[in-house]
Design a protein around this motif. Structure first.
Motif, PDB file in Angstrom:
ATOM      1  N   PRO A  32       0.833  -1.206   0.000  1.00 48.46           N
ATOM      2  CA  PRO A  32       0.000   0.000   0.000  1.00 48.46           C
ATOM      3  C   PRO A  32       0.863   1.249   0.000  1.00 48.46           C
ATOM      4  O   PRO A  32       1.977   1.253   0.519  1.00 48.46           O
ATOM      5  CB  PRO A  32      -0.778  -0.117   1.315  1.00 48.46           C
ATOM      6  N   ILE A  33       0.358   2.322  -0.616  1.00 51.12           N
ATOM      7  CA  ILE A  33       1.075   3.605  -0.591  1.00 51.12           C
ATOM      8  C   ILE A  33       0.075   4.735  -0.393  1.00 51.12           C
ATOM      9  O   ILE A  33      -1.081   4.661  -0.822  1.00 51.12           O
ATOM     10  CB  ILE A  33       1.866   3.874  -1.886  1.00 51.12           C
ATOM     11  N   ASP A  34       0.499   5.782   0.287  1.00 47.27           N
ATOM     12  CA  ASP A  34      -0.208   7.036   0.276  1.00 47.27           C
ATOM     13  C   ASP A  34       0.802   8.148   0.435  1.00 47.27           C
ATOM     14  O   ASP A  34       1.867   7.961   1.032  1.00 47.27           O
ATOM     15  CB  ASP A  34      -1.292   7.105   1.379  1.00 47.27           C
ATOM     16  N   GLY A  35       0.504   9.295  -0.146  1.00 48.57           N
ATOM     17  CA  GLY A  35       1.435  10.410  -0.087  1.00 48.57           C
ATOM     18  C   GLY A  35       2.678  10.232  -0.940  1.00 48.57           C
ATOM     19  O   GLY A  35       3.647  10.975  -0.774  1.00 48.57           O
ATOM     20  N   ALA A  36       2.640   9.265  -1.851  1.00 51.23           N
ATOM     21  CA  ALA A  36       3.788   9.069  -2.729  1.00 51.23           C
ATOM     22  C   ALA A  36       3.748  10.079  -3.876  1.00 51.23           C
ATOM     23  O   ALA A  36       2.714  10.700  -4.151  1.00 51.23           O
ATOM     24  CB  ALA A  36       3.792   7.645  -3.291  1.00 51.23           C
TER      25      ALA A  36
END
Length: 475
Positions: free
Chosen positions: A466-470
């Protein structure tokens, strides 16, 4: 038999005597060369046809050779009479052009012999193109053999990026199966030489590669090349074959800037620092400069200030500030203007949007979003700006998407995402919008894709992590 042995020594001496029996003048660039018509007809199909059919030259004593410069014509005539001509790699294509134009098959044969001797790793792509143009089959075969033998070295030469896509595909098929890593590097180099015209060909070219034959180390290198600094809330832009990453929340990285050259993706190069610490800011590229807008300072103040980086002299300079401080906003370039969309000003989530004219240095407010949002993803497709997801003024995570057409000047809703996404990442690939990860109470692994022609979002695939703010760019 050598050509000059077919010609009587008499004609060679006669041409240069003051009592010459020459009965034809060849003219180029106002220079005149006396020759024997029967000799020209004997050795050249071009002249034989000229004087055997009803062409005006048949009845005139002067033939103007407009396509051949006078010095090259002098060399050609010397060859016809004596069999002597100096052929080098530098003048080879000119001599071939002249031989092809005058249909001097004996000269083409000599050029072929010279080319077979000259073929090397450094010139095989260029000579291969000549062989195709002039139907020199033996040279074509030998250049193909050289490409197969030295493929990894061949892709490093400047001639490689000048190939058209059909020749590129043909050359790729010549490699042996130990060269997949070199093929990948070559394709990236070729696409990045002219990204505007070649980006859409990237996927099809990659389909010719067998990734199973690449080493785990190489695959790891191209997928996880590390920055010099850890970054949270950084931003990135792609300019030609280079990716620039700036800022981000870290004591060391908040002002720093790094660049990765995609032709040699082995190291991030450190560039001069920004003038201010910034995280959760916007960035884009226009008019030879990378612009960074707003963001959050190391003291958690939201900023209205902006600056730009000249990619040629590697210098930062200030530009006029926005009307409103904003962080976690969208920044894009659309129709030669810079736009800042939504965000957060330290007190409230914003619906306001601003447009910046890079030529006049003036900011103007434009129509606000229908829905205030921060942590949105923002892209441009087909001359329209898309504001995707984010977090609303009540703290809710948003799945709504808005589109802005600068010519109309208002925001309209389009189809909503399948999942609400805060602080997701987005880019455009082959006329589709891809949105990666984000947060909806938990970090997301899903990737959605939007087709504007059908106004539909679909789940494209799931990421491994999972990723966020990438920050993402399309290569």
């Amino acid at each position: 038999m050598c050509l000059h042995k077919k010609i009587s020594c008499f004609y060679y001496r006669d041409r240069n005597s003051k009592d010459s029996t020459c009965d034809l003048i060849l003219e180029s660039e106002r220079k005149q060369f006396p020759v024997h018509k029967n000799i020209m007809m004997l050795v050249s199909k071009y002249f034989k046809k000229m004087f055997n059919i009803e062409m005006k030259e048949k009845y005139e004593g002067i033939v103007k050779m407009l396509q051949i410069p006078h010095q090259r014509l002098a060399n050609l005539i010397e060859f016809i009479y004596s069999g002597r001509i100096k052929i080098t790699e530098e003048n080879l294509t000119d001599i071939l052009d002249d031989a092809e134009y005058t249909e001097l098959e004996a000269l083409k044969e000599i050029c072929k012999t010279v080319m077979l001797r000259l073929v090397s790793t450094d010139n095989c792509l260029k000579l291969r193109a000549y062989a195709q143009r002039y139907n020199l089959d033996e040279v074509f075969v030998k250049t193909n053999q050289e490409i197969t033998t030295s493929f990894a070295a061949v892709v490093q030469h400047d001639d490689f990026v000048q190939l058209d896509v059909d020749d590129l595909s043909a050359v790729i098929k010549l490699r042996n199966k130990t060269c997949e890593e070199a093929v990948f590097t070559g394709i990236v180099k070729w696409v990045n030489h002219n990204p505007l015209q070649r980006e859409e060909l990237f996927v099809n070219l990659l389909s010719q590669i067998d990734f199973n034959l690449m080493s785990p180390e190489f695959l790891a290198q191209i997928s996880t090349e590390k920055l010099n600094f850890q970054r949270d809330g950084a931003n990135s832009v792609k300019v030609g074959n280079k990716v620039y990453v700036t800022g981000g929340w870290n004591d060391e990285s908040g002002r720093s800037c790094e660049m990765l050259n995609l032709e040699k993706p082995t190291k991030w190069n450190v560039l001069p620092n920004m003038m201010e610490f910034r995280s959760y800011f916007g960035s884009c590229f226009i008019a030879d400069h990378i612009y960074v807008t707003g963001g959050r300072s190391q003291h958690c103040d939201d900023l209205s200030s902006c600056e730009k980086f000249n990619i040629y002299n590697n210098k930062w300079m200030r530009v006029n500030s926005m009307w409103h401080a904003r962080a976690k906003h969208g920044t894009v370039v659309c129709r030669n203007s810079l736009y800042c969309i939504g965000g957060y000003d330290g007190r409230k989530i914003l619906s306001s949007c601003e447009q910046y004219n890079v030529w006049s240095g003036v900011w103007n407010e434009i129509a606000p979003l229908n829905q205030a949002r921060k942590g949105l993803a923002c892209v441009v497709l087909d001359g329209n700006i898309y504001a995707i997801g984010g977090q609303g003024y009540r703290g809710q995570f948003l799945s709504t998407v808005e589109r802005f057409n600068p010519a109309i000047g208002r925001w309209v809703y389009v189809a909503s995402l399948k999942h609400a996404r805060y602080y997701s990442s987005a880019c455009v690939i082959r006329n589709k919008i891809f949105v990666f990860g984000g947060f909806d109470g938990e970090d997301l692994t899903s990737v959605e894709v939007y087709k504007p022609t059908s106004n539909v979002w679909t789940i494209a695939f799931e990421m491994e992590n999972p990723i966020d703010g990438a920050t993402v760019v399309a290569i």
